[in-house]
Design a protein around this motif. Sequence first.
Motif, PDB file in Angstrom:
ATOM      1  N   ASP A 206       0.844  -1.182   0.000  1.00 34.70           N
ATOM      2  CA  ASP A 206       0.000   0.000   0.000  1.00 34.70           C
ATOM      3  C   ASP A 206       0.881   1.232   0.000  1.00 34.70           C
ATOM      4  OD1 ASP A 206      -2.394  -1.512   0.250  1.00 34.70           O
ATOM      5  OD2 ASP A 206      -1.991  -1.725   2.402  1.00 34.70           O
ATOM      6  N   ILE A 207       0.486   2.230  -0.768  1.00 37.38           N
ATOM      7  CA  ILE A 207       1.183   3.503  -0.747  1.00 37.38           C
ATOM      8  C   ILE A 207       0.501   4.364   0.307  1.00 37.38           C
ATOM      9  CG2 ILE A 207       1.896   5.482  -2.120  1.00 37.38           C
ATOM     10  CD1 ILE A 207       3.073   2.757  -2.930  1.00 37.38           C
ATOM     11  N   ASN A 208       1.053   4.318   1.519  1.00 37.88           N
ATOM     12  CA  ASN A 208       0.430   5.030   2.630  1.00 37.88           C
ATOM     13  C   ASN A 208       1.474   5.833   3.384  1.00 37.88           C
ATOM     14  OD1 ASN A 208       1.876   3.148   4.126  1.00 37.88           O
ATOM     15  ND2 ASN A 208       0.140   1.736   4.216  1.00 37.88           N
ATOM     16  N   GLY A 209       1.079   6.362   4.552  1.00 39.51           N
ATOM     17  CA  GLY A 209       1.979   7.222   5.303  1.00 39.51           C
ATOM     18  C   GLY A 209       3.277   6.556   5.690  1.00 39.51           C
ATOM     19  N   GLU A 210       3.241   5.248   5.954  1.00 37.45           N
ATOM     20  CA  GLU A 210       4.443   4.543   6.358  1.00 37.45           C
ATOM     21  C   GLU A 210       5.517   4.630   5.287  1.00 37.45           C
ATOM     22  OE1 GLU A 210       5.139   0.265   8.383  1.00 37.45           O
ATOM     23  OE2 GLU A 210       4.305   0.179   6.365  1.00 37.45           O
ATOM     24  N   VAL A 211       5.081   4.599   4.023  1.00 35.05           N
ATOM     25  CA  VAL A 211       6.005   4.650   2.905  1.00 35.05           C
ATOM     26  C   VAL A 211       6.851   5.916   2.942  1.00 35.05           C
ATOM     27  CG1 VAL A 211       6.011   5.115   0.415  1.00 35.05           C
ATOM     28  CG2 VAL A 211       4.783   3.160   1.308  1.00 35.05           C
ATOM     29  N   PHE A 212       6.233   7.032   3.321  1.00 41.41           N
ATOM     30  CA  PHE A 212       6.909   8.314   3.238  1.00 41.41           C
ATOM     31  C   PHE A 212       7.723   8.636   4.492  1.00 41.41           C
ATOM     32  CE2 PHE A 212       3.159   8.518   0.506  1.00 41.41           C
ATOM     33  CZ  PHE A 212       3.771   8.794  -0.703  1.00 41.41           C
ATOM     34  N   GLN A 213       7.613   7.822   5.528  1.00 44.90           N
ATOM     35  CA  GLN A 213       8.387   8.059   6.738  1.00 44.90           C
ATOM     36  C   GLN A 213       9.501   7.046   6.932  1.00 44.90           C
ATOM     37  OE1 GLN A 213       5.846   8.448  10.168  1.00 44.90           O
ATOM     38  NE2 GLN A 213       4.875  10.305   9.408  1.00 44.90           N
ATOM     39  N   SER A 214       9.371   5.866   6.323  1.00 43.54           N
ATOM     40  CA  SER A 214      10.390   4.818   6.479  1.00 43.54           C
ATOM     41  C   SER A 214      11.372   4.938   5.326  1.00 43.54           C
ATOM     42  CB  SER A 214       9.733   3.441   6.507  1.00 43.54           C
ATOM     43  OG  SER A 214       8.744   3.384   7.509  1.00 43.54           O
ATOM     44  N   LEU A 215      12.380   5.794   5.504  1.00 40.56           N
ATOM     45  CA  LEU A 215      13.227   6.202   4.393  1.00 40.56           C
ATOM     46  C   LEU A 215      14.686   5.787   4.575  1.00 40.56           C
ATOM     47  CD1 LEU A 215      11.894   9.840   3.918  1.00 40.56           C
ATOM     48  CD2 LEU A 215      11.330   7.842   2.526  1.00 40.56           C
ATOM     49  N   LEU A 216      15.287   5.392   3.459  1.00 48.61           N
ATOM     50  CA  LEU A 216      16.733   5.221   3.351  1.00 48.61           C
ATOM     51  C   LEU A 216      17.235   6.231   2.333  1.00 48.61           C
ATOM     52  CD1 LEU A 216      17.094   1.324   3.089  1.00 48.61           C
ATOM     53  CD2 LEU A 216      17.369   2.730   5.136  1.00 48.61           C
ATOM     54  N   ALA A 217      18.372   6.843   2.609  1.00 44.07           N
ATOM     55  CA  ALA A 217      19.025   7.739   1.658  1.00 44.07           C
ATOM     56  C   ALA A 217      20.248   7.027   1.101  1.00 44.07           C
ATOM     57  CB  ALA A 217      19.430   9.044   2.335  1.00 44.07           C
ATOM     58  N   VAL A 218      20.371   7.011  -0.199  1.00 45.78           N
ATOM     59  CA  VAL A 218      21.444   6.265  -0.870  1.00 45.78           C
ATOM     60  C   VAL A 218      22.293   7.241  -1.665  1.00 45.78           C
ATOM     61  CG1 VAL A 218      21.953   4.367  -2.452  1.00 45.78           C
ATOM     62  CG2 VAL A 218      19.902   4.284  -1.027  1.00 45.78           C
ATOM     63  N   ASP A 219      23.624   7.125  -1.525  1.00 45.70           N
ATOM     64  CA  ASP A 219      24.506   8.032  -2.250  1.00 45.70           C
ATOM     65  C   ASP A 219      24.745   7.547  -3.678  1.00 45.70           C
ATOM     66  OD1 ASP A 219      26.403   5.987  -2.123  1.00 45.70           O
ATOM     67  OD2 ASP A 219      27.498   6.886  -0.459  1.00 45.70           O
ATOM     68  N   ASP A 220      25.549   8.288  -4.428  1.00 47.08           N
ATOM     69  CA  ASP A 220      25.770   7.959  -5.831  1.00 47.08           C
ATOM     70  C   ASP A 220      26.479   6.621  -6.020  1.00 47.08           C
ATOM     71  OD1 ASP A 220      24.544  10.256  -6.591  1.00 47.08           O
ATOM     72  OD2 ASP A 220      26.380  11.383  -6.961  1.00 47.08           O
ATOM     73  N   GLY A 221      27.159   6.156  -4.995  1.00 44.17           N
ATOM     74  CA  GLY A 221      27.835   4.872  -5.098  1.00 44.17           C
ATOM     75  C   GLY A 221      26.969   3.686  -4.738  1.00 44.17           C
ATOM     76  N   GLY A 222      25.696   3.943  -4.373  1.00 47.71           N
ATOM     77  CA  GLY A 222      24.797   2.859  -4.021  1.00 47.71           C
ATOM     78  C   GLY A 222      24.869   2.455  -2.570  1.00 47.71           C
ATOM     79  N   VAL A 224      24.155   3.172   1.611  1.00 44.85           N
ATOM     80  CA  VAL A 224      23.181   3.837   2.470  1.00 44.85           C
ATOM     81  C   VAL A 224      23.876   4.960   3.237  1.00 44.85           C
ATOM     82  CG1 VAL A 224      21.573   3.573   4.382  1.00 44.85           C
ATOM     83  CG2 VAL A 224      21.806   1.740   2.695  1.00 44.85           C
ATOM     84  N   ALA A 225      23.395   6.184   3.049  1.00 49.08           N
ATOM     85  CA  ALA A 225      23.977   7.344   3.724  1.00 49.08           C
ATOM     86  C   ALA A 225      23.146   7.784   4.920  1.00 49.08           C
ATOM     87  CB  ALA A 225      24.117   8.509   2.738  1.00 49.08           C
ATOM     88  N   GLY A 226      21.869   7.387   4.960  1.00 48.49           N
ATOM     89  CA  GLY A 226      21.014   7.773   6.072  1.00 48.49           C
ATOM     90  C   GLY A 226      19.821   6.838   6.174  1.00 48.49           C
ATOM     91  N   ALA A 227      19.297   6.720   7.388  1.00 47.51           N
ATOM     92  CA  ALA A 227      18.131   5.858   7.620  1.00 47.51           C
ATOM     93  C   ALA A 227      17.260   6.500   8.682  1.00 47.51           C
ATOM     94  CB  ALA A 227      18.573   4.466   8.066  1.00 47.51           C
ATOM     95  N   SER A 228      15.967   6.612   8.406  1.00 50.77           N
ATOM     96  CA  SER A 228      15.040   7.160   9.400  1.00 50.77           C
ATOM     97  C   SER A 228      14.775   6.116  10.487  1.00 50.77           C
ATOM     98  CB  SER A 228      13.723   7.566   8.739  1.00 50.77           C
ATOM     99  OG  SER A 228      12.999   6.416   8.322  1.00 50.77           O
ATOM    100  N   GLU A 229      14.286   6.597  11.635  1.00 48.13           N
ATOM    101  CA  GLU A 229      13.986   5.692  12.743  1.00 48.13           C
ATOM    102  C   GLU A 229      12.945   4.656  12.331  1.00 48.13           C
ATOM    103  OE1 GLU A 229      15.239   5.809  16.214  1.00 48.13           O
ATOM    104  OE2 GLU A 229      16.746   6.682  14.893  1.00 48.13           O
ATOM    105  N   SER A 230      11.941   5.077  11.572  1.00 41.80           N
ATOM    106  CA  SER A 230      10.902   4.150  11.134  1.00 41.80           C
ATOM    107  C   SER A 230      11.475   3.072  10.220  1.00 41.80           C
ATOM    108  CB  SER A 230       9.793   4.930  10.416  1.00 41.80           C
ATOM    109  OG  SER A 230       8.762   4.069   9.989  1.00 41.80           O
ATOM    110  N   ALA A 231      12.398   3.440   9.344  1.00 38.17           N
ATOM    111  CA  ALA A 231      13.025   2.453   8.458  1.00 38.17           C
ATOM    112  C   ALA A 231      13.843   1.446   9.251  1.00 38.17           C
ATOM    113  CB  ALA A 231      13.898   3.161   7.431  1.00 38.17           C
ATOM    114  N   LEU A 232      14.551   1.928  10.260  1.00 37.42           N
ATOM    115  CA  LEU A 232      15.365   1.021  11.076  1.00 37.42           C
ATOM    116  C   LEU A 232      14.481   0.021  11.811  1.00 37.42           C
ATOM    117  CD1 LEU A 232      17.971   3.548  12.529  1.00 37.42           C
ATOM    118  CD2 LEU A 232      18.352   1.832  10.754  1.00 37.42           C
ATOM    119  N   ARG A 233      13.300   0.478  12.277  1.00 35.09           N
ATOM    120  CA  ARG A 233      12.401  -0.451  12.956  1.00 35.09           C
ATOM    121  C   ARG A 233      11.889  -1.514  11.991  1.00 35.09           C
ATOM    122  NH1 ARG A 233      10.778   4.257  15.729  1.00 35.09           N
ATOM    123  NH2 ARG A 233       9.094   4.652  14.251  1.00 35.09           N
ATOM    124  N   LEU A 234      11.562  -1.120  10.775  1.00 35.47           N
ATOM    125  CA  LEU A 234      11.089  -2.101   9.793  1.00 35.47           C
ATOM    126  C   LEU A 234      12.182  -3.105   9.441  1.00 35.47           C
ATOM    127  CD1 LEU A 234       8.921  -0.098   7.233  1.00 35.47           C
ATOM    128  CD2 LEU A 234       8.156  -1.695   8.977  1.00 35.47           C
TER     129      LEU A 234
END
Length: 635
Positions: A206-222, A224-234
Motif C-alpha cells: 500500500d502507498i500510505n503514510g508509512e512509505v513516506f516516513q520509512s526512508l533510506l538515503a542512498v549516495d551515488d555509489g549505491g 546507504v547514507a542515512g536511515a530514518s527511525e521508522s526504516a530502522l524499525r522495519l
Amino acid sequence: MASVETAPALAASWRRCRDDYNLDPNGAFPPMRLTDSEIRQRFERTLDRVEFGSGAMIHMRKVVRDTGYSVLFADRLGVVVKDFCDSETAHRLRDKGLAQGSVWNESVVGTNGIGTTLVERHGTFVIGSDHYHNRLKEFVCVSTPMVDPEGDILGVLTLAGNAGIQPGEARLLHRLVRDSAGWIETALFRNRFRSHFLIGLAQAPDINGEVFQSLLAVDDGGFVAGASESALRLLGAARADVLRQPVSELLGVPLRALEGGMGRLQRLDAQGGDAQYAYAFPNGRRSSVVVQPPAASSVRVRGPARQPAGPGFERLAGGEPRMQRNVELARRVADADLPILLQGETGTGKEAFARAIHMHSSRSDRPFVAVNCAAIPESLLDSELFGYEPGTFTGGLKQGKTGKVLASSGGTLFLDEIGDMPLELQTRLLRVLSEREVTPLGAVEPVPVALSLVCATHRDLERMVAEGSFRQDLYYRIHGVRIALPPLRERGDLCDLILSLAAGQKCSAGPLSLSAEALEWLVSHPWPGNIRQLSNVLRLLALTCDDGIVRVHDLPEEIRAGRQPASPGRDGPADTADANRDSLRNASDMAQRLRILQALRECNWAVSEAARHLGISRATLHRRMKEYELARPNG
C-alpha cells in the motif's frame, strides 16, 4: 518519533525525582525561565526544526482548537522554544510556565511530559496526579521525542491541557503527536538528504503514510547514507549496521526493474518469503523507490544518474543588485584556488549558493560534500570530518569510515556554520588546509587531498577572533574571498521573489496565486528565517489553500501576528494612521519602498547619497521617506 511506554517510565521518573534530584513536590513554582537573549539564541539554534515543523504544529493546533490544549516544541534540554496557544485554558498553561523560554527539564520540575520524555527517549503521557509536583496535577502532557537524521534527539513535541481525560483519550492524542513528530522528522530527513536517492520501506503493498516516513538515503555509489527511525524499525537493524552498506545487499532489490515500472505499483518475486511490492515515484531531480524490505541478496544497485544540483546563479541573483554582484564575483572565482567564505543570516541560502559555485566550476562532476558544523555533536565532529581506521574505537564501524574531507577530494567541501566548530578541531582543520593532507583517527600515514573549500557562517568571525573563540590563522586561511548574502527583508526584489516562488508552488487549483493584500503582508513580514522560512510558508499555503488564491485569512498566524492588517473590513481595526502606514496598494509601490530602504541602508542613511543612487532629488526622497514612514533606526 517513538512508541509510548508510560507506566514504567512514570515510576522510574518518580524515583529519580525523590532519590536523585531531591525535589520537593510542594516546592517553588513556576519553573525557571530563560532571559530574552537566551531565548533568542536557543530559538535560532532550532530555527530549521521550527520552520520544518510549523506546518505540522499548525495542523495539530487546528485539530485541538477550542479543546484547551497548547502545542509546544521543546529543545533537547527541555527549553520550550515555540508554543501555539490560543484558548483560555492554554493561557492558563502559560501562567504555569508552559510557554516559550521555560525550562521543563525533569531534574528541575520533576515528572512531566517534556522532561520525562527526554530522559526515557520514548513517548509519554503524564496525566494529573502522574506529575511529581503538586502544582501540575490539574494538567495533562502528551509528548513524543523527535530525532534528527543522524538519530540524535533534537527535541520534544507536546500537547498540554486539562487533566480531565481518560488514558484512552490520551492515547488518541499521543497518536496525533506521534504522527506530527514523524512528519517533522521526515521533512528534516528529506531536507538533509535532498541530493540523495531516497527509498521508502513498507510492510504491505500500500502507498500510505508509512512509505513516506520509512526512508533510506542512498549516495551515488549505491551505499546507504542515512536511515530514518521508522526504516530502522522495519529493518530490525541498528543504524550502525545499515549505514555505508550497499543498498543492494541490504534490500536485495534490482532497481533497474523498479525504475522501468516508475509510476505504478509493482509486484516483485520474493526470495524465500512473502511477495514484495514496489512503487517508484519522482522525488525532485532524482527518483525515489518504495519497496517492502525482502530477504537480502547480492543484486547490484545502479545508482541514479548525476544531474546538476540546486538552483543556478541566475535564479539566486534575481533582481537584487547585491546578489547580482555576488554572482558575478562567484563566477570569477569558482575555478580559482581560493577558499570562499559566505556570510549571512540563517536561511539566506548559503548552501544553495555554495552548490551553485560548485556546479559552475570545473569540479561539477566531482563530489559536493556538505557538513553542518553546528548540527553534528562535538564528540562526533572529529570522526565525521576526518574519518577513522577500522578498530579505532568501540562502537565504530568495523570497516572504518571515510571522513567528509577525504570524501570531497577532487570536489568541493562545504563547511556550514564553521563559526560553531570547536577550537580543537579548528587546529586540525587548519593543518589539513595548510598541508593538503588528512590523517584519519587511528591512522599512521596521512592521505593527500585535493579539494576546493567553501565555508559559511551567520556569526561575526572577526569579533570571534578578537574574543579568542575562533583562530585568527584559520580565519585568514578560509577568508580568500568573502561574499555577504543579504537577508530577505533587505532585498530590493522581495516582491518579485515572492511572486516567483509562489508561482512555482502547485496546488489543487493550479499554480499558487496571491491576492494584493496577502502579498502586502508577506512583503512587510521581517522573515527572520529568510528564504528557508518563506519557502516553507509558501509550501504550506499550497497545501492548505483550496482555490489556489491566497488571501490574508489564509496566511499562517505567525505572519498575521507580525502587524495589524492594512484597513478596516478585512480582519483589522479602522485606525486610519495604521492603514496609511501599512497600505501599499500594489506591487510597484511595495517594490519602490523596498528599493528606497535598500538604498538608504547601503548609503548608511545619507539621504543625498541615497538620492543620487536612486536617481531622484533629495526633496523627492524626503517626501517618499515621509510617505512610507522610513526613518533612520536609533543607534
